[in-house]
Design a protein around this motif. Structure first.
Motif, PDB file in Angstrom:
ATOM      1  N   PHE A 262       0.821  -1.210   0.000  1.00  0.00           N
ATOM      2  CA  PHE A 262       0.000   0.000   0.000  1.00  0.00           C
ATOM      3  C   PHE A 262       0.855   1.261   0.000  1.00  0.00           C
ATOM      4  N   ASN A 263       0.204   2.381  -0.350  1.00  0.00           N
ATOM      5  CA  ASN A 263       0.814   3.706  -0.253  1.00  0.00           C
ATOM      6  C   ASN A 263       2.024   3.878  -1.172  1.00  0.00           C
ATOM      7  N   ASN A 264       1.971   3.242  -2.339  1.00  0.00           N
ATOM      8  CA  ASN A 264       3.095   3.275  -3.266  1.00  0.00           C
ATOM      9  C   ASN A 264       2.861   4.279  -4.385  1.00  0.00           C
ATOM     10  N   SER A 265       3.903   4.969  -4.796  1.00  0.00           N
ATOM     11  CA  SER A 265       3.805   5.878  -5.939  1.00  0.00           C
ATOM     12  C   SER A 265       3.905   5.123  -7.252  1.00  0.00           C
ATOM     13  N   GLU A 266       4.427   3.904  -7.209  1.00  0.00           N
ATOM     14  CA  GLU A 266       4.462   3.015  -8.366  1.00  0.00           C
ATOM     15  C   GLU A 266       3.803   1.696  -7.959  1.00  0.00           C
ATOM     16  N   ASN A 267       3.354   0.921  -8.940  1.00  0.00           N
ATOM     17  CA  ASN A 267       2.698  -0.348  -8.629  1.00  0.00           C
ATOM     18  C   ASN A 267       3.633  -1.273  -7.869  1.00  0.00           C
ATOM     19  N   SER A 268       3.075  -2.018  -6.923  1.00  0.00           N
ATOM     20  CA  SER A 268       3.872  -3.000  -6.186  1.00  0.00           C
ATOM     21  C   SER A 268       4.006  -4.276  -7.005  1.00  0.00           C
ATOM     22  N   THR A 269       4.809  -5.194  -6.524  1.00  0.00           N
ATOM     23  CA  THR A 269       5.038  -6.443  -7.253  1.00  0.00           C
ATOM     24  C   THR A 269       3.791  -7.309  -7.325  1.00  0.00           C
TER      25      THR A 269
END
Length: 451
Positions: A262-269
């Protein structure tokens, strides 16, 4: 990469011409273009698709609006609504009025996406490249299938597995409208018909979309959404097949910690699809607006939605990171929506593990890992103690721990036939009313019972 909200106005422009007038008086409008130009090139159709993605990410829909409906209508003591908006308070009280403006915005934005995707699908002949054409068609069908699925889940009684689902669903509109003077007034289709159309759209999207597509929908986004649709309708065989396909082929992997999801500026894995948020449009991120404290972009020092003590009864291990994924801002808040500018996870790999575990358990099968191993994949990631065996109740509780506050609460209660307080899972006031403005202009619509 971010998806920005490109506005393209699809409207016929009346061009007035005057004989003997100077060319300087022939002004081309800057904010609109003629319909025939808007649909004449692949580039323009892609802009329409981009706008459909932007509308999907809006606060009315997947930027927080649908989740707000689901979590508050399903609330039975886990949450406390402390906001000043009366519309969400009606959700929480299960006393929704037909003129609720949040409900109206949800309906209108969803049907706007339906029309945008219909425009694209009706004009695919302008594409000269087969791959571009297939991708545009797949994305359009993905978005149309998505909004019809959630419109049916919100504005109709639950799908009942093994039964004839002839109760009223929502209108299916498959033809575009480019002329506001020729608007049609459709009646409501049945729930059965809506689910059939949703599955047609998503299966086509699954076939047409590429494996990689930047931040836009992919083959695996469509497969993951199909898994969710099949689970909702109780088709565990197909839910299992789609979830297993995504797990084995998407290349996605669980984030190393729960916090990194969560709370990522780019998509997580583990994102199979996430709605993109930037500093330009963060004000319409209603997950953050209603669930976060003021220090993190929320509306006030005391968040509109706080977490009550009852919620913490679902956690069985003090070391579980999910048990500690909260912070204090006057009251207790979930940490999931702390970043005002963070992307919004929508289809996560963790959900696919849960769908595979539940479907395998229900079918007494072992496609991929066993149910206990799938559940333990999530528990290892969150630092919780591992299970030696699981029951259906164990799997469903793990689902709650993993997916809380992401918009699953009402939909899970309905498919599992779980009461919400004293209300039966199929009670009239757990279904949204058809908006009053729609009832006023379309005499073919029938209002939901109880309104």
């Amino acid at each position: 990469m971010k998806i920005y909200n490109y506005r393209i106005i699809i409207a016929a422009v009346v061009m007035l011409s005057f004989a003997a007038c100077d060319d300087n008086l022939t002004i081309k409008p800057e904010q609109s273009i003629p319909t025939e130009i808007a649909i004449s090139t692949p580039s323009n159709l892609q802009k329409i698709l981009n706008n459909a993605y932007g509308d999907a990410r809006s606060s009315a829909l997947y930027g927080g609006g649908i989740a707000l409906v689901s979590e508050l209508i399903a609330n039975d003591g886990d949450l406390y609504w402390d906001g000043t908006y009366v519309q969400p308070n009606q959700y929480d009280e299960k006393e929704i009025l037909t003129d609720n403006s949040f409900v109206e915005s949800l309906w209108l934005r969803a049907y706007k996406i339906s029309n945008q995707t219909n425009i694209v699908l009706d004009n695919l002949a302008v594409f000269t490249d087969a791959n571009d054409k297939n991708q545009a068609k797949g994305e359009a069908q993905f978005l149309r299938g998505l909004v019809y699925f959630d419109l049916a889940r919100l504005f109709a009684k639950p799908f009942v597995a093994g039964a004839v689902n002839n109760q009223l669903g929502i209108p299916i509109i498959l033809e575009p409208n480019l002329d506001p003077t020729k608007i049609t007034f459709p009646a409501r289709n049945t729930v059965e018909e809506v689910y059939k159309q949703v599955i047609i759209d998503l299966k086509d999207a699954y076939t047409l979309l590429p494996a990689s597509n930047g931040v836009y929908a992919t083959k695996y986004s469509a497969a993951a959404l199909l898994a969710r649709v099949y689970l909702q309708k109780g088709d565990y065989v197909n839910a299992l097949a789609m979830a297993n396909f995504v797990i084995n082929n998407s290349g996605a992997s669980l984030a190393s910690t729960y916090a990194k999801t969560f709370n990522n500026s780019e998509n997580s894995t583990e994102d199979l699809l996430a709605w993109q948020v930037s500093s330009q449009d963060a004000s319409s991120n209603d997950f953050n607006v209603f669930w976060a404290g003021a220090d993190f972009g929320g509306r006030s020092g005391n968040p509109d939605i706080s977490i009550e003590d009852q919620h913490f009864d679902i956690y069985d291990d003090a070391d579980d990171q999910r048990n500690n994924f909260f912070y204090e801002a006057d009251n207790i808040c979930t940490t999931k929506w702390k970043n005002q500018y963070g992307n919004i996870p929508f289809l996560r790999l963790a959900e696919m593990y849960l769908i595979r575990a539940e479907s395998n358990f229900r079918g007494a099968t072992q496609v991929g890992l066993s149910p206990v191993d799938d559940v333990n994949m999530l528990r290892v990631r969150s630092g919780a103690s591992l299970f030696g065996s699981v029951t259906l109740a164990t799997i469903l509780m793990e689902r709650k721990r993993e997916l809380s506050f992401e918009g699953f609460a009402l939909f899970d209660a309905k498919r599992l036939k779980q009461n919400i307080g004293s209300l039966a899972y199929d009670a009239n006031n757990l279904v949204l009313p058809i908006p009053l403005r729609e009832m006023d202009v379309n005499k073919k619509l029938v209002q939901n019972p109880g309104y």
